[in-house]
Design an enzyme around this catalytic site. Sequence first.
Site, short mmCIF file in Angstrom:
data_model
loop_
_atom_site.label_atom_id
_atom_site.label_comp_id
_atom_site.label_asym_id
_atom_site.label_seq_id
_atom_site.Cartn_x
_atom_site.Cartn_y
_atom_site.Cartn_z
N CYS A 162 0.84 -1.19 0.00
CA CYS A 162 0.00 0.00 0.00
C CYS A 162 0.88 1.24 0.00
O CYS A 162 1.97 1.25 0.57
CB CYS A 162 -0.90 -0.02 1.24
N HIS A 286 -8.42 -3.33 2.12
CA HIS A 286 -7.34 -2.66 2.86
C HIS A 286 -7.44 -1.14 2.71
O HIS A 286 -7.41 -0.40 3.70
CB HIS A 286 -5.99 -3.16 2.36
N GLU A 287 -7.56 -0.67 1.47
CA GLU A 287 -7.61 0.78 1.24
C GLU A 287 -8.84 1.41 1.88
O GLU A 287 -8.77 2.51 2.43
CB GLU A 287 -7.57 1.07 -0.26
N HIS A 290 -8.29 2.39 5.38
CA HIS A 290 -7.73 3.74 5.54
C HIS A 290 -8.82 4.80 5.36
O HIS A 290 -8.87 5.78 6.11
CB HIS A 290 -6.63 3.99 4.50
N HIS A 296 -1.89 1.58 9.38
CA HIS A 296 -1.27 0.29 9.12
C HIS A 296 -1.04 -0.47 10.42
O HIS A 296 -0.86 0.12 11.48
CB HIS A 296 0.06 0.46 8.39
#
Length: 591
Positions: A162, A286-287, A290, A296
Amino acid sequence: MANFCLIFAAVFLTRLTTVLNTPISVTFGPTQLTDITKLVSETGDDFGLTTPRSAILTTVSEDDSDDDDGGESVEDTTILQTTTSSEIVISGIVVDEDIDESKVVKLKANLEQFGYVPLGSTFGEANINYTSAILEYQQNGGINQTGILDAETAALLDTPRCGVPDILPYVTGGIAWPRNVAVTYSFGTLSNDLSQTAIKNELRRAFQVWDDVSSLTFREVVDSSSVDIRIKFGSYEHGDGISFDGQGGVLAHAFLPRNGDAHFDDSERWTIGTNSGTNLFQVAAHEFGHSLGLYHSDVQSALMYPYYRGYNPNFNLDRDDIAGITSLYGRNTGSTTTTTRRPTITRTTTRRTTTRRTTTQLATTQTTTIRPPTYPTPPRQACTGSFDAVIKDNSDRIYALAGRYYWRLDQASPSWGVVRNRFGFDLPENVDASFQNGIFSYFFSGCYYYYQTSTRRRFPRTPFNRRWVGLPCDIDAVYKSGDSGTTYFFKGRFVYKFSSSNQLQRRSPISSYFRNTPYALRDGVEAVVRVDDVYLHFYRDGRYYRMIESTKQFVNFPNGLSYRDVIDTLIPQCRSLNLSVEIESCSNSSE
């Protein structure tokens, strides 16, 4: 004689390095450093010391004439490092000799890009400790922590990941979207690797991962003008000033709330349900983490681990991911839409209103039957349960500081008062942090610290940089180690470790320095206090978290214990005040 001692020390260190096959760090004062530099020049032998090859790791200068620990003032010191025969030093970075020099350039770029050293750093800068930065990089990557560029670290450099930095600039904690309001998202330009329908379905499924375990709900919209999360694919420079790097390397990046946009590198070969290419669903989930406010994780099994580990057909969120998202939004209670959650709030208000009427009588009775107060009712701002600092004195009394006020947290004789009246009239209105060291009590505010003895002898305020060079202003918390004399300062997401001689040894993310760090503490703590020889208590958002000091491991992960209840129990007047406040607010809302 001085030269003989230096030669003996240098030869001894060289031999020890060979036996242990590991680098050794040594500290020389300025006088000795001048002598050894002259000695190297005269003899032509560097004795295995890396300084002649510009491998100076850290230079610290401190002038502290107010050293109240009884020690001498620290001289200017330069830390030198020996290397093994299989290692070389390039621009301050220790490198295994079989590693290509191009990896050094790539490592420096990674350390800058992902937050470990300042952007635009020059190789070999004396004020940048590359060894410490590499140790953090290795720790966050879940590989052996050697502090050198070895084969394992070189392999990590080539692992797709990432693009969000591992160490972000200081931000206030609890960044999240409002609860009980659906987070909106829209689709922009998508990849041509797959059908538009297939891509949208995978992205929707990635949102559902977070919906399933938290109170979050999501709503897809067509109009992107006022949407929360905009999703698009692009290559290289794609409009946000953070360019992608082609296939491999950085796969995607996203922004924290209240931006939240997620961008995917269209140079990648995006795939669905196969080991080939890059799995769109896993990267998107995952993104979107955020986009929802998560950082992380250094837990390798977590979705929020920064490196891509390949397609997992049996994907599930890790416990660490769930702890993170629920700390921001709460758990999924079974409701599936925003509208079904709102009645729950109404029912709670009604129930609390009824309860408050009953407990109001209890609070009135309490002042006459349990223990008459010997002090007036505390002001409301002292009853919030949010602490600025916590300190334990030589008599094992624990005081929690909140603004102008303090609490004495004692079951037998709880009390409260004004900080200045208890700890000194020269203290500022708001104390950021405090700790006890022997007979000295230290208080921190802004860029200054204040200290006094147990006999109330006070010393003038002193700037941080007179004692702790490199410590930022406005710290959040501090504690001093019981055995080593090491002092740990907290600011935002970072912990600053200072040696017993007050030299900055390391700056690390809280999450990577302590074991099993609760998610609530990863972006900052309110206060820390040692409660006994075993445990430290970390305070944040109405809860405290217990850590074993010797192992630096938290033992009541992930939810902590409520200290709001401690205030209510210890200070009856505060509980009575808070109940009356809540009754008033409930009455107003029901009218």
